[in-house]
Design a protein around this motif. Sequence first.
Motif, PDB file in Angstrom:
ATOM      1  N   LEU A  29     -56.737 108.950  60.298  1.00 42.51           N
ATOM      2  CA  LEU A  29     -56.058 107.850  61.138  1.00 42.51           C
ATOM      3  C   LEU A  29     -54.991 107.232  60.518  1.00 42.51           C
ATOM      4  O   LEU A  29     -53.713 106.627  61.198  1.00 42.51           O
ATOM      5  CB  LEU A  29     -57.249 106.818  61.224  1.00 42.51           C
ATOM      6  CG  LEU A  29     -58.190 106.909  62.191  1.00 42.51           C
ATOM      7  CD1 LEU A  29     -59.544 105.884  61.958  1.00 42.51           C
ATOM      8  CD2 LEU A  29     -57.675 106.922  63.494  1.00 42.51           C
ATOM      9  N   ARG A  30     -54.761 107.333  59.075  1.00 40.47           N
ATOM     10  CA  ARG A  30     -53.859 106.747  58.314  1.00 40.47           C
ATOM     11  C   ARG A  30     -52.467 107.389  58.590  1.00 40.47           C
ATOM     12  O   ARG A  30     -51.204 106.915  58.638  1.00 40.47           O
ATOM     13  CB  ARG A  30     -53.934 106.515  56.815  1.00 40.47           C
ATOM     14  CG  ARG A  30     -55.062 105.397  56.499  1.00 40.47           C
ATOM     15  CD  ARG A  30     -55.667 105.512  55.384  1.00 40.47           C
ATOM     16  NE  ARG A  30     -54.789 105.252  54.121  1.00 40.47           N
ATOM     17  CZ  ARG A  30     -55.155 105.348  52.912  1.00 40.47           C
ATOM     18  NH1 ARG A  30     -56.358 105.236  52.725  1.00 40.47           N
ATOM     19  NH2 ARG A  30     -54.264 105.024  51.905  1.00 40.47           N
ATOM     20  N   LYS A  32     -51.763 109.612  61.000  1.00 44.56           N
ATOM     21  CA  LYS A  32     -51.516 109.190  62.493  1.00 44.56           C
ATOM     22  C   LYS A  32     -50.574 107.942  62.685  1.00 44.56           C
ATOM     23  O   LYS A  32     -49.762 107.879  63.419  1.00 44.56           O
ATOM     24  CB  LYS A  32     -52.763 109.106  63.473  1.00 44.56           C
ATOM     25  CG  LYS A  32     -52.288 109.293  64.879  1.00 44.56           C
ATOM     26  CD  LYS A  32     -53.804 109.149  65.565  1.00 44.56           C
ATOM     27  CE  LYS A  32     -53.402 109.054  67.373  1.00 44.56           C
ATOM     28  NZ  LYS A  32     -52.927 107.433  67.368  1.00 44.56           N
ATOM     29  N   ASP A  33     -51.297 106.878  62.160  1.00 49.40           N
ATOM     30  CA  ASP A  33     -50.445 105.706  62.177  1.00 49.40           C
ATOM     31  C   ASP A  33     -49.079 105.785  61.584  1.00 49.40           C
ATOM     32  O   ASP A  33     -47.763 105.166  62.143  1.00 49.40           O
ATOM     33  CB  ASP A  33     -51.286 104.564  61.494  1.00 49.40           C
ATOM     34  CG  ASP A  33     -52.451 104.319  62.305  1.00 49.40           C
ATOM     35  OD1 ASP A  33     -53.362 103.480  61.658  1.00 49.40           O
ATOM     36  OD2 ASP A  33     -52.522 104.543  63.528  1.00 49.40           O
ATOM     37  N   GLN A  34     -48.888 106.521  60.514  1.00 50.87           N
ATOM     38  CA  GLN A  34     -47.560 106.629  59.870  1.00 50.87           C
ATOM     39  C   GLN A  34     -46.836 107.443  60.794  1.00 50.87           C
ATOM     40  O   GLN A  34     -45.499 107.201  61.106  1.00 50.87           O
ATOM     41  CB  GLN A  34     -47.723 107.201  58.602  1.00 50.87           C
ATOM     42  CG  GLN A  34     -46.523 107.071  57.515  1.00 50.87           C
ATOM     43  CD  GLN A  34     -46.034 105.580  57.682  1.00 50.87           C
ATOM     44  OE1 GLN A  34     -46.612 104.580  57.124  1.00 50.87           O
ATOM     45  NE2 GLN A  34     -44.796 105.463  57.806  1.00 50.87           N
ATOM     46  N   ASP A  36     -47.057 107.822  64.087  1.00 40.76           N
ATOM     47  CA  ASP A  36     -46.610 107.080  65.083  1.00 40.76           C
ATOM     48  C   ASP A  36     -45.344 106.145  65.074  1.00 40.76           C
ATOM     49  O   ASP A  36     -44.483 105.887  65.685  1.00 40.76           O
ATOM     50  CB  ASP A  36     -47.635 106.230  65.535  1.00 40.76           C
ATOM     51  CG  ASP A  36     -48.792 107.076  66.529  1.00 40.76           C
ATOM     52  OD1 ASP A  36     -49.973 106.724  66.560  1.00 40.76           O
ATOM     53  OD2 ASP A  36     -48.470 108.376  66.666  1.00 40.76           O
ATOM     54  N   PRO A  46     -52.031 104.085  72.946  1.00 39.16           N
ATOM     55  CA  PRO A  46     -53.057 103.983  72.035  1.00 39.16           C
ATOM     56  C   PRO A  46     -54.376 104.442  72.408  1.00 39.16           C
ATOM     57  O   PRO A  46     -54.741 104.307  73.812  1.00 39.16           O
ATOM     58  CB  PRO A  46     -53.237 102.435  72.007  1.00 39.16           C
ATOM     59  CG  PRO A  46     -52.637 101.676  72.940  1.00 39.16           C
ATOM     60  CD  PRO A  46     -51.433 102.590  73.661  1.00 39.16           C
TER      61      PRO A  46
END
Lengths: 198, 181
Positions: A29-30, A32-34, A36, A46
């Motif tokens: 998740l971390r 993926k967020d970075q 994105d 989202p």
Amino acid sequence: MDQRLSYELIISEKLESLPIPDMADQVWLRIKDQLDLDMPTDDNEPGGPGGGGSPIRGLAWTSLSILFITALVAIFYYRNPSTDKIPAKETINNAAPAPAPVKIENEQPPPGNKRALNPVAPAILPKDQPALVNDDVAAADSAVIATSPNDLLPGPVTIAPPVTVQPVITDSNSVQKKKRGAQGIKESDYRIVPKKQE
Amino acid sequence: MQAIALDTEQLIEGCKGNDRRAQEALFRQFYGFAMSIALRYSRDEHDAADILSLAFVKVFKSIKNFDPAKGSLHAWIKKIIMNEGLDHIKSRSRFSEQVELEAVAEPVVNNAALQEMGADEIMEIVQKLPPATHAVFVLYAVEGYSHREIADQLSISEGTSRWHLSEARKHLQQQLEHLKN
């Protein structure tokens, strides 16, 4: 020289069999967020599935959103009657609703009433001198009075020590007059009578 | 969502196209291997997770530059994770150039005691080392780098590298005796 000692080899073997904590989901998740942020995809919705985003779909959503917002604004505007009846110009000119006519007074103005002090210069009068303006002019906007004192005074006018003034702006439709300030001043006192040239 | 097991080459191609599913599949495929490396340079699991997330972002950003002819994907990813781990250690400590000894006394470590210990206990001892000493010890004792290579990697001298290794051995010896008592 650089040969590892036996205990170091033991440590190395032991560490290779170290149990791995189950943190794959939160680490992903971390990541993926970075990603994105740094490398966004075309369909960066989202929670949506990856792959194959259409630009036309995004454009359609944008257009619908604009139409929806426009519709909301229009509904709000037409349902609110109070904003329709008051034209913009009158709103500006009548920002300080005070029905009393313009008066010269000796009192100090109220602390918050700064607007009363704006046309001070032409409204300063000695008590014995004739008025600068007549009644008709007094009923008009105070800004008009303030901008053209010389037109009303063809000759020299003696000005006594200034008197504190509180001009009150009146609307032509209003009839109410407030009883404030010094008494005994008649309306004829406000009339300007030029001195005769000898 | 269950990651689809794909051929690694297909995953690499998908990652080059910035496909999130391919990136996630590649990450999960290498997670165990990568985490074991990250743990060696960290103080705890959360530290290792930080190292891992930063490292994999770099992997996906630079995967277009990966050339299979120059080496395996495992070695390439391992190198990125090691560099990220060392940066992580450096952020906690300065690698001093002033500490240098000509002759370093080598402490004796009880191998038998080590054999009896579990991997997580040993990891805990290693993680408690001072940051610079920790880095040198892992690079030397675990990864098998020479002092020259470590000196180049950490921008220190060979003497400083040897000193840190000696310090690591002292710490290990003290910890093992403490556990034994």
